[in-house]
Design a protein around this motif. Structure first.
Motif, mmCIF file in Angstrom:
data_model
loop_
_atom_site.group_PDB
_atom_site.id
_atom_site.type_symbol
_atom_site.label_atom_id
_atom_site.label_comp_id
_atom_site.label_asym_id
_atom_site.label_seq_id
_atom_site.Cartn_x
_atom_site.Cartn_y
_atom_site.Cartn_z
ATOM 1 N N LEU A 65 -69.293 -18.709 26.841
ATOM 2 C CA LEU A 65 -68.486 -17.378 27.309
ATOM 3 C C LEU A 65 -67.383 -17.755 28.248
ATOM 4 C CD1 LEU A 65 -68.737 -14.400 27.120
ATOM 5 C CD2 LEU A 65 -69.861 -14.508 29.425
ATOM 6 N N GLY A 66 -67.556 -18.707 29.117
ATOM 7 C CA GLY A 66 -66.334 -18.738 30.046
ATOM 8 C C GLY A 66 -65.048 -19.404 29.257
ATOM 9 N N LYS A 67 -65.343 -20.316 28.079
ATOM 10 C CA LYS A 67 -64.311 -20.709 27.422
ATOM 11 C C LYS A 67 -63.755 -19.873 26.460
ATOM 12 C CE LYS A 67 -66.345 -25.522 27.322
ATOM 13 N NZ LYS A 67 -67.049 -26.498 26.325
ATOM 14 N N ALA A 68 -64.435 -18.821 26.091
ATOM 15 C CA ALA A 68 -63.824 -17.730 25.270
ATOM 16 C C ALA A 68 -62.983 -16.726 26.268
ATOM 17 C CB ALA A 68 -65.121 -16.698 24.600
ATOM 18 N N ALA A 69 -63.290 -16.804 27.553
ATOM 19 C CA ALA A 69 -62.602 -15.816 28.530
ATOM 20 C C ALA A 69 -61.231 -16.305 28.800
ATOM 21 C CB ALA A 69 -63.287 -15.838 29.942
ATOM 22 N N VAL A 70 -60.831 -17.679 28.717
ATOM 23 C CA VAL A 70 -59.665 -18.088 29.008
ATOM 24 C C VAL A 70 -59.024 -18.677 27.548
ATOM 25 C CG1 VAL A 70 -60.265 -18.976 31.100
ATOM 26 C CG2 VAL A 70 -60.369 -20.496 29.287
ATOM 27 N N GLY A 71 -59.324 -18.513 26.354
ATOM 28 C CA GLY A 71 -59.064 -18.788 25.166
ATOM 29 C C GLY A 71 -59.175 -20.081 24.828
ATOM 30 N N LEU A 72 -60.213 -20.842 25.149
ATOM 31 C CA LEU A 72 -60.536 -21.988 24.707
ATOM 32 C C LEU A 72 -61.228 -21.916 23.377
ATOM 33 C CD1 LEU A 72 -61.062 -24.003 27.935
ATOM 34 C CD2 LEU A 72 -59.185 -24.413 26.517
ATOM 35 N N LEU A 73 -61.946 -20.888 23.262
ATOM 36 C CA LEU A 73 -62.801 -20.737 21.999
ATOM 37 C C LEU A 73 -62.445 -19.056 21.567
ATOM 38 C CD1 LEU A 73 -66.334 -21.598 22.987
ATOM 39 C CD2 LEU A 73 -64.740 -22.956 21.499
ATOM 40 N N LYS A 74 -62.141 -18.931 20.370
ATOM 41 C CA LYS A 74 -61.809 -17.553 19.649
ATOM 42 C C LYS A 74 -63.053 -17.042 19.638
ATOM 43 C CE LYS A 74 -59.454 -15.330 15.926
ATOM 44 N NZ LYS A 74 -58.695 -15.442 14.805
ATOM 45 N N PRO A 75 -63.382 -15.669 19.981
ATOM 46 C CA PRO A 75 -64.480 -14.928 19.798
ATOM 47 C C PRO A 75 -64.805 -14.640 18.219
ATOM 48 C CG PRO A 75 -63.594 -13.876 21.748
ATOM 49 C CD PRO A 75 -62.401 -15.208 21.046
ATOM 50 N N SER A 76 -66.113 -14.732 17.706
ATOM 51 C CA SER A 76 -66.273 -14.429 16.472
ATOM 52 C C SER A 76 -66.237 -12.839 16.473
ATOM 53 C CB SER A 76 -67.470 -14.883 15.972
ATOM 54 O OG SER A 76 -68.658 -14.501 16.857
ATOM 55 N N GLY A 101 -51.524 -16.444 35.027
ATOM 56 C CA GLY A 101 -52.316 -15.955 35.792
ATOM 57 C C GLY A 101 -53.631 -16.241 35.706
ATOM 58 N N LEU A 102 -54.219 -16.641 34.426
ATOM 59 C CA LEU A 102 -55.608 -16.807 33.971
ATOM 60 C C LEU A 102 -55.882 -18.262 33.996
ATOM 61 C CD1 LEU A 102 -58.368 -15.672 33.217
ATOM 62 C CD2 LEU A 102 -57.458 -15.717 30.882
ATOM 63 N N GLN A 103 -56.764 -18.792 34.844
ATOM 64 C CA GLN A 103 -56.888 -20.328 34.848
ATOM 65 C C GLN A 103 -58.391 -20.576 34.978
ATOM 66 O OE1 GLN A 103 -54.358 -22.728 34.738
ATOM 67 N NE2 GLN A 103 -52.857 -21.171 34.386
ATOM 68 N N MET A 104 -58.535 -22.158 34.815
ATOM 69 C CA MET A 104 -60.061 -22.315 34.758
ATOM 70 C C MET A 104 -60.372 -23.628 35.462
ATOM 71 S SD MET A 104 -62.424 -22.888 31.164
ATOM 72 C CE MET A 104 -64.366 -22.775 31.314
ATOM 73 N N VAL A 105 -61.192 -23.757 36.217
ATOM 74 C CA VAL A 105 -61.955 -25.077 36.724
ATOM 75 C C VAL A 105 -63.069 -25.420 35.998
ATOM 76 C CG1 VAL A 105 -62.915 -26.131 38.829
ATOM 77 C CG2 VAL A 105 -60.992 -24.290 39.035
ATOM 78 N N PHE A 106 -62.815 -26.789 35.365
ATOM 79 C CA PHE A 106 -64.115 -27.414 34.496
ATOM 80 C C PHE A 106 -64.982 -27.880 35.349
ATOM 81 C CE2 PHE A 106 -59.997 -27.016 32.078
ATOM 82 C CZ PHE A 106 -60.375 -26.427 30.894
ATOM 83 N N GLN A 107 -66.160 -28.102 34.689
ATOM 84 C CA GLN A 107 -67.314 -28.735 35.028
ATOM 85 C C GLN A 107 -67.184 -30.055 35.687
ATOM 86 O OE1 GLN A 107 -70.912 -28.371 32.897
ATOM 87 N NE2 GLN A 107 -72.082 -29.825 34.209
ATOM 88 N N ILE A 183 -59.569 -16.661 38.296
ATOM 89 C CA ILE A 183 -60.306 -18.249 38.027
ATOM 90 C C ILE A 183 -61.436 -18.011 37.288
ATOM 91 C CG2 ILE A 183 -60.560 -20.433 38.904
ATOM 92 C CD1 ILE A 183 -58.582 -19.797 41.209
ATOM 93 N N VAL A 184 -61.546 -18.768 36.349
ATOM 94 C CA VAL A 184 -63.100 -18.947 35.822
ATOM 95 C C VAL A 184 -63.233 -20.366 35.980
ATOM 96 C CG1 VAL A 184 -64.195 -19.321 33.299
ATOM 97 C CG2 VAL A 184 -62.518 -17.378 33.620
ATOM 98 N N ALA A 185 -64.489 -20.543 36.692
ATOM 99 C CA ALA A 185 -65.126 -21.775 37.351
ATOM 100 C C ALA A 185 -66.195 -22.041 36.481
ATOM 101 C CB ALA A 185 -65.332 -21.663 38.807
ATOM 102 N N ASP A 186 -66.356 -22.965 35.605
ATOM 103 C CA ASP A 186 -67.311 -23.282 34.651
ATOM 104 C C ASP A 186 -68.332 -24.455 35.160
ATOM 105 O OD1 ASP A 186 -69.183 -23.563 32.761
ATOM 106 O OD2 ASP A 186 -67.815 -24.949 31.523
#
Length: 334
Positions: A65-76, A101-107, A183-186
């Motif tokens: 879900l986090g990856k879909a939120a930032v565009g790394l995965l395309k929702p079906s 303005g939408l960024q991600m911190v990875f695990q 920020i989406v922090a996964d």
């Protein structure tokens, strides 16, 4: 501050500021196996200055879900929007300026930095991509390193010279260089030792408050989420089963799965309920149970749970749960 399913029209107004997911589903396909619906119709919203916790066991779909939120995965199916505009998939080298303005911190802090480049250069990339000079970027990098609790001179070092906790702080500094509003922090603390986990989580909270940044904090660690999140959504096998203000969900969880998760969290003083022993294992997401996905393990399940897929219903303001057994006495969310 709310966590809710959102409806209808998209126009760029103040109410659309932030990150919005509407009935998002994500499926994976592999040869010889049925499609795995890792995320099944999840809706939530993260507004500026709000910290939303997303919790659940490993494999429940949180990271997807986090990856879909930032565009790394395309929702079906479903939609992801940032500040009222659709989030474009990141298949191209460039990212739309409206999504900066939408960024991600990875695990994994060991994999998220380029080992061949000095950390100051990596942090300054966001400044350069926004049209600034490399000299300006270096200055910003040194300032941000100090803001995340590291000496400015660390800008000249390579990633292998740092601990996991320090690398994650560098990754956060790199995100801040893009001047995010969300920020989406996964699982940002999962790969860190215990001494670094709380400090990195507190740093993210401080930055969210200080800069009025929305934060979607994805974690399996309920004790950390309890400390930093304003609202929380509990996921099980791709769906949200309960959501609401964190202190209320923690004090009085309603969904049987939420109760089991919270009861399993150790208390330093030894208080709390005994852990709930749920029967069986988490089902294979390629073959989810019919009806309620939790019913084979649920201690209050009835026969109808095998047939009816529950929807989130409201039982208190901003409190929602998806349970057919509880639903008859509760108000359905519009």
């Amino acid at each position: 501050m709310t966590l809710s399913s959102l409806t209808s029209t998209i126009a760029v107004t103040s109410k659309d500021v932030g990150l919005t997911l509407r009935e998002v589903s994500v499926s994976y396909r592999s040869p010889g196996r049925p499609a795995v619906r890792a995320v099944a119709g999840v809706s939530l919203r993260v507004q500026p200055g709000q910290v939303v916790g997303l919790v659940g066991e490993s494999g429940c779909g949180k990271s997807t879900l986090g990856k879909a939120a930032v565009g790394l995965l395309k929702p079906s199916s479903g939609a992801v929007e940032f500040d009222g505009r659709p989030v474009a998939p990141l298949g191209l080298r460039s990212r739309p300026t409206t999504q900066r303005g939408l960024q991600m911190v990875f695990q994994d802090p060991y994999a998220s930095l380029n080992p061949r480049r000095r950390v100051g250069e990596q942090i300054s990339d966001a400044v350069v991509l926004a049209g600034g000079t490399r000299d300006k970027g270096r200055g910003v990098a040194r300032e941000l390193l100090e803001r995340v609790g590291l000496p400015a001179e660390f800008a000249d070092r390579f990633p292998h010279e740092f601990s996991g906790g320090q690398r994650q702080r560098i990754a956060i500094a790199r995100v801040l260089a893009a001047e995010p509003t969300c920020i989406v922090a996964d699982e940002p603390i999962a790969a860190l030792d215990a001494s670094a986990q709380a400090s990195v989580a507190n740093l993210l909270l401080e930055l969210a408050r200080e800069r009025n940044v929305g934060l979607l904090f994805i974690s399996h660690d309920l004790s950390i989420v309890r400390q930093i999140a304003d609202t929380v959504a509990v996921m099980y096998l791709g769906t949200v089963v309960e959501s609401g203000p964190t202190d209320q969900v923690w004090a009085e969880p309603r969904h049987p799965y939420s109760k089991a998760l919270i009861a399993a969290v150790p208390r330093a003083d030894g208080s709390g309920e005994l852990p709930v022993d749920l029967p069986g294992d988490v089902p294979d997401p390629a073959f989810p149970p019919a009806g309620c996905r939790f019913h084979p393990r649920c201690p209050i399940a009835v026969d109808a749970c095998a047939d009816d897929e529950p929807v989130l219903v409201e039982f208190l303001p901003r409190r929602r749960a998806a349970c057919s057994v509880l639903a008859p006495n509760l108000k359905k969310v519009g």
